[in-house]
Motif scaffolding. Structure first.
Motif, PDB file in Angstrom:
ATOM      1  N   ILE A  70      21.720 -55.026  42.093  1.00 46.90           N
ATOM      2  CA  ILE A  70      21.995 -56.243  41.320  1.00 46.90           C
ATOM      3  C   ILE A  70      23.244 -56.037  40.459  1.00 46.90           C
ATOM      4  O   ILE A  70      24.125 -56.889  40.382  1.00 46.90           O
ATOM      5  CB  ILE A  70      20.766 -56.608  40.449  1.00 46.90           C
ATOM      6  N   CYS A  71      23.315 -54.871  39.834  1.00 41.57           N
ATOM      7  CA  CYS A  71      24.465 -54.551  38.977  1.00 41.57           C
ATOM      8  C   CYS A  71      25.753 -54.532  39.802  1.00 41.57           C
ATOM      9  O   CYS A  71      26.758 -55.145  39.427  1.00 41.57           O
ATOM     10  CB  CYS A  71      24.200 -53.203  38.305  1.00 41.57           C
ATOM     11  N   CYS A  72      25.731 -53.842  40.933  1.00 43.03           N
ATOM     12  CA  CYS A  72      26.951 -53.659  41.722  1.00 43.03           C
ATOM     13  C   CYS A  72      27.379 -54.959  42.413  1.00 43.03           C
ATOM     14  O   CYS A  72      28.559 -55.309  42.399  1.00 43.03           O
ATOM     15  CB  CYS A  72      26.749 -52.563  42.772  1.00 43.03           C
ATOM     16  N   ALA A  73      26.403 -55.669  43.007  1.00 37.25           N
ATOM     17  CA  ALA A  73      26.741 -56.923  43.684  1.00 37.25           C
ATOM     18  C   ALA A  73      27.284 -57.926  42.671  1.00 37.25           C
ATOM     19  O   ALA A  73      28.258 -58.650  42.939  1.00 37.25           O
ATOM     20  CB  ALA A  73      25.504 -57.480  44.387  1.00 37.25           C
ATOM     21  N   SER A  74      26.677 -57.947  41.514  1.00 40.92           N
ATOM     22  CA  SER A  74      27.079 -58.899  40.478  1.00 40.92           C
ATOM     23  C   SER A  74      28.499 -58.609  39.996  1.00 40.92           C
ATOM     24  O   SER A  74      29.305 -59.532  39.803  1.00 40.92           O
ATOM     25  CB  SER A  74      26.085 -58.830  39.321  1.00 40.92           C
ATOM     26  N   ALA A  75      28.816 -57.322  39.818  1.00 37.72           N
ATOM     27  CA  ALA A  75      30.164 -56.954  39.373  1.00 37.72           C
ATOM     28  C   ALA A  75      31.191 -57.347  40.425  1.00 37.72           C
ATOM     29  O   ALA A  75      32.296 -57.798  40.102  1.00 37.72           O
ATOM     30  CB  ALA A  75      30.225 -55.457  39.077  1.00 37.72           C
ATOM     31  N   SER A  76      30.824 -57.180  41.687  1.00 40.79           N
ATOM     32  CA  SER A  76      31.725 -57.560  42.773  1.00 40.79           C
ATOM     33  C   SER A  76      32.000 -59.063  42.733  1.00 40.79           C
ATOM     34  O   SER A  76      33.144 -59.511  42.828  1.00 40.79           O
ATOM     35  CB  SER A  76      31.094 -57.150  44.109  1.00 40.79           C
ATOM     36  N   MET A  77      30.931 -59.860  42.586  1.00 47.72           N
ATOM     37  CA  MET A  77      31.097 -61.319  42.520  1.00 47.72           C
ATOM     38  C   MET A  77      31.968 -61.716  41.337  1.00 47.72           C
ATOM     39  O   MET A  77      32.844 -62.576  41.441  1.00 47.72           O
ATOM     40  CB  MET A  77      29.726 -61.993  42.382  1.00 47.72           C
TER      41      MET A  77
END
Lengths: 172, 418
Positions: A70-77
């Motif tokens: 969630i943290c990594c995908a969110s930062a990417s978005m």
């Protein structure tokens, strides 16, 4: 679109950002970037965001760190959404994303792919994971504006390191 | 399976004793709660809650003040637990039992009061690379205050600090050795008696962090010839907010107080004060009285169940968890040989521990994901964080089977979002 179609689509979006993160990797030469490293000491998430601006415009966002999906995908978005926006537009996008994960009314139009993380609003224990990258960006943008208001020529660069802030805490 | 045959010291089965723990009835996300986070804190039996409730309902007054009968009753009960605790850990005197908040406070007390007094520039403090932060940071800080050296011993591949390993780190400058009894991440057990002996040969004092150890093995502080032993009640079925520092009387006697105020004084003159004897010297202000009484009930309960039962049930469950996880094969277990204490550190391959923990949580399984307040061990394992499943004697083999079923599905971690 039915609920299951939508959740299938959202799942693909999140997985895609997790497996193929956008704007990943920090600039070798940090000059010209506002670099913000935020850590969540309770879980070990550790994320660095770099922002390159020129005047009001965000030219580039880099991001790198250790964290859950969630943290990594969110930062990417986040990195994808904020790039090429103005600082004030970016701040509005961040505000809308935060409203979404806090289960408040929000403007889905503004937050693109990040709407796929709306399920976080049902998982209060994961809100900090989802917002880590956004908080880092928000801090960086604030610092750039503060520097500028103080008339600093190098207003757009610097480095901030902090534990995840508690500014989202409700005021008593 | 085996647990039908396994009985507590007072002749009861796991099914029987589960009825003593109200939280075994709890639910999480619509499933019966499977509590596998016992390394963080234990569940509490009814008798602990009752003793605390009784105190507040029937004699909830302060201790060691005044001469009234009800105050005497509270004081008597409060001091009885001190004697009981001394007997429980094999201490020679009740006055060697200092009530503190928790293990962390106990270790800080030793680092400040004892450490500040004896340490000089260039002296050495030995800890291990697998300590909980509570038994690491206070010594790091003490070393900085005194310009002393923090010496970090590397445990063996199972996470154990053997006496032979310790010897390599001792010198004529060693003043304090501070080591865990049982590790909170790797479940490794240290032989405290042998370690204390080597420490004493080097002329240093031996401090044991018993937070996890006392949950699995009864310490005998006198037979083992320790100098300090610290533990918290809340990991051992008792309430939060109360713990114990045991210290050898002759050491405690030479230590100055580290907090000042009521209850710890002898004579207060205008510009100077003399302090109470040990242990009251270290118990400034009103203590957590109900919690002390709750700890007493918890120790009674442990006695009624018996350490033999606790050890055997943990071993059955720990063994099955390790074997089950290894049979599934989608994971890495970091302590495959140390399951006897029911603590398993592992990761699902390719899945961040928080993502995996979310899958378990959805199925009602509560376990720990993160660095477990033990970044030194994470460095030792060369990982950022892990999952930790830690069972207790009230957990069942059925719960372990459910845990293993869910472990198979932990790769589907995005399910929690949709």
């Amino acid at each position: 679109m039915s609920y299951s179609d939508q959740s299938h689509l959202f799942r693909q979006i999140v997985m895609d950002h997790y497996r193929n993160p956008r704007n990943k990797g920090l600039a070798k030469d940090p000059r010209g970037y506002m670099t913000v490293r935020l850590k969540n000491p309770s879980c070990g998430d550790d994320l660095t965001v770099q922002i390159k601006t020129e005047g009001e415009k965000i030219l580039e966002i880099r991001q790198q760190g250790e964290g859950c999906s969630i943290c990594c995908a969110s930062a990417s978005m986040m990195s994808e959404l904020l790039e090429a926006e103005t600082i004030s537009e970016a701040e509005e996008i961040i505000r809308q994303f935060k409203l979404m994960v806090q289960a408040e009314d929000y403007d889905a139009e503004k937050i693109g792919d990040a709407v796929s993380l709306q399920g976080v609003s049902r998982l209060p224990q994961r809100v900090k994971c989802a917002t880590l990258g956004w908080q880092a960006a928000e801090r960086g943008l604030k610092q750039i504006q503060k520097n500028r208001s103080e008339g600093r020529a190098d207003h757009h660069e610097g480095a901030i390191e902090a534990d995840v802030d508690k500014e989202d805490e409700h005021e008593i | 399976m085996c647990e039908e045959k396994l009985l507590t010291a007072d002749g009861r089965s796991v099914a029987d004793i589960r009825k003593d723990f109200p939280m075994t009835e709890a639910e999480e996300n619509g499933h019966p709660l499977i509590y596998f986070n016992n390394g963080a804190t234990s569940l509490k039996p009814e008798c602990v809650l009752k003793v605390m409730d009784d105190y507040y309902r029937h004699y909830g007054v302060n201790v060691a003040r005044g001469v009234d009968a009800i105050g005497y009753k509270a004081t008597h009960a409060f001091e009885e637990v001190r004697e009981q605790t001394a007997r429980f850990i094999g201490a020679k005197k009740a006055s060697e039992i200092v009530y503190v908040r928790n293990t962390t406070e106990a270790l800080n007390l030793v680092a400040y009061s004892y450490g500040n007094q004896v340490l000089k520039e260039g002296d050495e403090i030995v800890v291990s690379a697998a300590e909980h932060h509570a038994n690491y940071v206070p010594w790091q800080e003490l070393a900085k205050r005194k310009k002393a050296r923090l010496v970090v011993a590397e445990p063996d591949e199972n996470g154990v600090v053997t006496p032979e390993i310790l010897e390599n780190y001792l010198s004529d400058k060693t003043k304090i050795v501070a080591l865990f009894h049982i590790s909170n991440v790797l479940g490794a057990s240290n032989d405290l008696k042998a370690l204390a002996e080597r420490t004493h040969e080097a002329g240093a004092v031996f401090v044991a962090d018993g937070a996890q150890g006392i949950v699995h093995e009864r310490p005998d502080v006198t037979d083992w010839d320790l100098d300090f032993y610290a533990f918290s009640a809340h990991k051992l079925l008792g309430p939060t907010g109360i713990g114990v520092l045991w210290g050898k009387k002759e050491l405690l006697d030479q230590m100055p107080p580290w907090q000042f105020g009521g209850e710890m004084i002898d004579q207060v003159d205008i510009y100077d004060t003399t302090y109470a004897e040990v242990p009251q010297r270290f118990e400034a202000g009103t203590m957590p009285i109900a919690e002390v009484l709750g700890m007493g009930a918890a120790l009674d309960y442990v006695d009624s169940v018996g350490y033999d039962f606790i050890r055997r049930q943990n071993e059955i469950l720990g063994k099955r968890m390790v074997e089950g996880l290894q049979a599934i094969g989608n994971n890495t277990v970091y302590n495959p040989n140390n399951y006897a204490n029911g603590v398993i550190a592992y990761n699902i391959d390719g899945v961040h521990p928080h993502d995996a923990a979310g899958v378990y949580d959805r199925e009602g399984i509560s376990l720990r994901a993160g660095h477990h307040c033990n970044q030194p061990t994470m460095r030792f394992l060369d990982v950022q964080s892990t999952l930790r499943a830690s069972v207790s004697f009230y957990n069942t083999t059925e719960e372990v089977e459910k845990f293993l079923e869910v472990s198979k599905k932990a790769g589907d971690f995005l399910d929690v979002l949709f």
